[in-house]
Design a protein around this motif. Structure first.
Motif, PDB file in Angstrom:
ATOM      1  N   ASN A   9      58.211  76.246  16.756  1.00  0.00           N
ATOM      2  CA  ASN A   9      58.460  75.268  17.808  1.00  0.00           C
ATOM      3  C   ASN A   9      58.030  75.784  19.177  1.00  0.00           C
ATOM      4  O   ASN A   9      57.920  75.009  20.126  1.00  0.00           O
ATOM      5  N   TYR A  10      57.802  77.097  19.266  1.00  0.00           N
ATOM      6  CA  TYR A  10      57.511  77.732  20.550  1.00  0.00           C
ATOM      7  C   TYR A  10      56.196  78.530  20.547  1.00  0.00           C
ATOM      8  O   TYR A  10      55.687  78.862  21.616  1.00  0.00           O
TER       9      TYR A  10
ATOM     10  N   HIS B  39      54.522  72.762  23.495  1.00  0.00           N
ATOM     11  CA  HIS B  39      55.427  73.224  22.450  1.00  0.00           C
ATOM     12  C   HIS B  39      54.736  73.070  21.109  1.00  0.00           C
ATOM     13  O   HIS B  39      53.645  72.487  21.018  1.00  0.00           O
ATOM     14  N   GLY B  40      55.363  73.560  20.050  1.00  0.00           N
ATOM     15  CA  GLY B  40      54.841  73.380  18.708  1.00  0.00           C
ATOM     16  C   GLY B  40      55.664  72.366  17.934  1.00  0.00           C
ATOM     17  O   GLY B  40      56.346  71.513  18.517  1.00  0.00           O
TER      18      GLY B  40
ATOM     19  N   SER C  75      60.185  71.563  28.273  1.00  0.00           N
ATOM     20  CA  SER C  75      59.204  72.633  28.377  1.00  0.00           C
ATOM     21  C   SER C  75      58.451  72.596  29.704  1.00  0.00           C
ATOM     22  O   SER C  75      58.404  73.587  30.434  1.00  0.00           O
ATOM     23  N   LEU C  76      57.840  71.456  30.025  1.00  0.00           N
ATOM     24  CA  LEU C  76      56.987  71.398  31.214  1.00  0.00           C
ATOM     25  C   LEU C  76      57.773  71.509  32.513  1.00  0.00           C
ATOM     26  O   LEU C  76      57.280  72.064  33.490  1.00  0.00           O
ATOM     27  N   SER C  77      59.001  70.984  32.554  1.00  0.00           N
ATOM     28  CA  SER C  77      59.792  71.122  33.780  1.00  0.00           C
ATOM     29  C   SER C  77      60.050  72.585  34.095  1.00  0.00           C
ATOM     30  O   SER C  77      60.099  72.979  35.268  1.00  0.00           O
ATOM     31  N   ARG C  78      60.167  73.420  33.052  1.00  0.00           N
ATOM     32  CA  ARG C  78      60.409  74.848  33.240  1.00  0.00           C
ATOM     33  C   ARG C  78      59.119  75.653  33.336  1.00  0.00           C
ATOM     34  O   ARG C  78      59.103  76.718  33.952  1.00  0.00           O
TER      35      ARG C  78
ATOM     36  N   GLY D 212      48.188  70.817  26.561  1.00  0.00           N
ATOM     37  CA  GLY D 212      48.154  70.248  25.225  1.00  0.00           C
ATOM     38  C   GLY D 212      49.508  69.732  24.790  1.00  0.00           C
ATOM     39  O   GLY D 212      50.506  69.841  25.507  1.00  0.00           O
ATOM     40  N   GLU D 213      49.537  69.188  23.605  1.00  0.00           N
ATOM     41  CA  GLU D 213      50.752  68.524  23.107  1.00  0.00           C
ATOM     42  C   GLU D 213      50.960  68.840  21.630  1.00  0.00           C
ATOM     43  O   GLU D 213      50.066  68.593  20.807  1.00  0.00           O
ATOM     44  N   SER D 214      52.112  69.431  21.306  1.00  0.00           N
ATOM     45  CA  SER D 214      52.554  69.617  19.911  1.00  0.00           C
ATOM     46  C   SER D 214      51.596  70.451  19.076  1.00  0.00           C
ATOM     47  O   SER D 214      51.495  70.259  17.865  1.00  0.00           O
TER      48      SER D 214
END
Length: 333
Positions: A254-255, A231-232, A75-78, A33-35
């Motif tokens: 945000n998290y 992320h949020g 976020s996604l890279s980690r 998902g996104e945001s």
């Protein structure tokens, strides 16, 4: 710097020294998902019905999942590769893990295919056996596609009668700003237009989940679907002013993101209140898919015991507990 690291790591597929493969399900689906903030979902207690389907759906719903970082790339890279914080190992990622175990992999996306904020994440998609993007350019290009337009590609991937187990990744545009340009309809009609459209994006996501589960059930094959948001967002507004949702790194919101699992053998709605860092995702993925590798330690949610979660705020690893609260704004009519 991170784009160069991803580019170098994804120049070729990497075998991750698989030791054992024992999948429980035929089809594994990861929906990114996104945001999406957790606290705006009625699933997790928001007083307005924003997720009516998920509120009662059978599955495991985690209340306490914390994203690794506050925007998509970081976020996604980690999350999707091996990482403990500041750095990550892009070649040790969930797509390479599935490929190494003999799964057939698909990547379906409503994010951008090429662009400053798109190309790094697309490197994960390139590793899959089949990829399909609704957008050929950047995520914020001139044409807006609904996430539901990924359903035909999702149905096509499910219809592929390969004997291999499948990993199908579905990367949504979700609740990314600008909300009112992305949704089909504003179902709330609030004076606070920004909040109204943001909540409407949750309703559309909820209906998408219902349709995806319907398609999965039609296959008569076993499946398990994991969803999480990258992320949020922050409510960046002053008291008594209209809501303004934006990316940020200083708030818990945000998290704080949703994480849930819907499976063909789920027979009850189970809500688990437990802090779990998204830095464990690769280990959770390994345990979920039954793939044992020398590179990744499998962990179930029950085995995780996070005491002090840290997040990456673009520059440093900081204690999540030290971040400022940012409560959800309730609807007033």
């Amino acid at each position: 710097m991170q784009e160069k690291a991803l580019e170098d790591a994804f120049s070729q597929k990497v075998n991750l020294d698989i030791q054992h493969v024992e999948p429980k399900y035929q089809n594994y689906i990861v929906v990114i998902g996104e945001s999406m903030r957790r606290d705006y979902m009625s699933l997790y207690g928001y007083p307005t019905k924003t997720t009516p389907y998920l509120d009662t759906a059978n599955g495991l719903f985690l209340n306490g999942y914390i994203s690794t970082a506050p925007n998509t790339i970081t976020s996604l890279s980690r999350t999707l590769s091996l990482s403990k914080g500041l750095t990550y190992e892009p070649s040790i990622n969930f797509v390479n893990l599935a490929n190494s175990a003999g799964f057939k992999s698909y990547w379906l996306s409503n994010q951008g295919k090429m662009g400053e904020f798109d190309t790094p994440v697309r490197k994960f998609a390139i590793l899959s056996d089949e990829e399909h993007f609704l957008k050929n350019g950047a995520y914020d290009g001139p044409i807006n596609y609904q996430d539901s337009e990924l359903l035909p590609s999702f149905k096509h991937a499910l219809a592929d009668r390969t004997k291999q187990h499948k990993l199908i990744v579905v990367h949504l545009m979700g609740s990314h700003p600008e909300f009112c340009h992305r949704i089909k309809h504003d179902v709330y009609g609030l004076e606070d237009k920004e909040l109204s459209c943001y909540l409407s994006s949750y309703r559309e996501f909820d209906q998408l989940m219902k349709k995806m589960v319907g398609l999965l059930n039609m296959t008569k094959q076993s499946y398990s679907l994991i969803y999480f948001s990258d992320h949020g967002l922050s409510n960046s507004h002053q008291k008594d002013q209209l809501v303004y949702m934006s990316h940020g790194s200083e708030h818990k919101s945000n998290y704080e993101v949703p994480f849930f699992m819907l499976s063909s053998d789920s027979h009850q709605h189970q809500l688990i209140n437990k802090p779990v860092s998204a830095y464990h995702f690769l280990s959770l993925f390994s345990d979920w898919t039954g793939i044992t590798s020398k590179k990744v330690t499998p962990l179930s949610i029950d085995q995780i015991n996070d005491k002090n979660i840290k997040v990456f705020n673009f520059t440093n690893m900081v204690n999540f507990s030290d971040l400022a609260p940012d409560p959800a704004v309730k609807i007033s009519r």
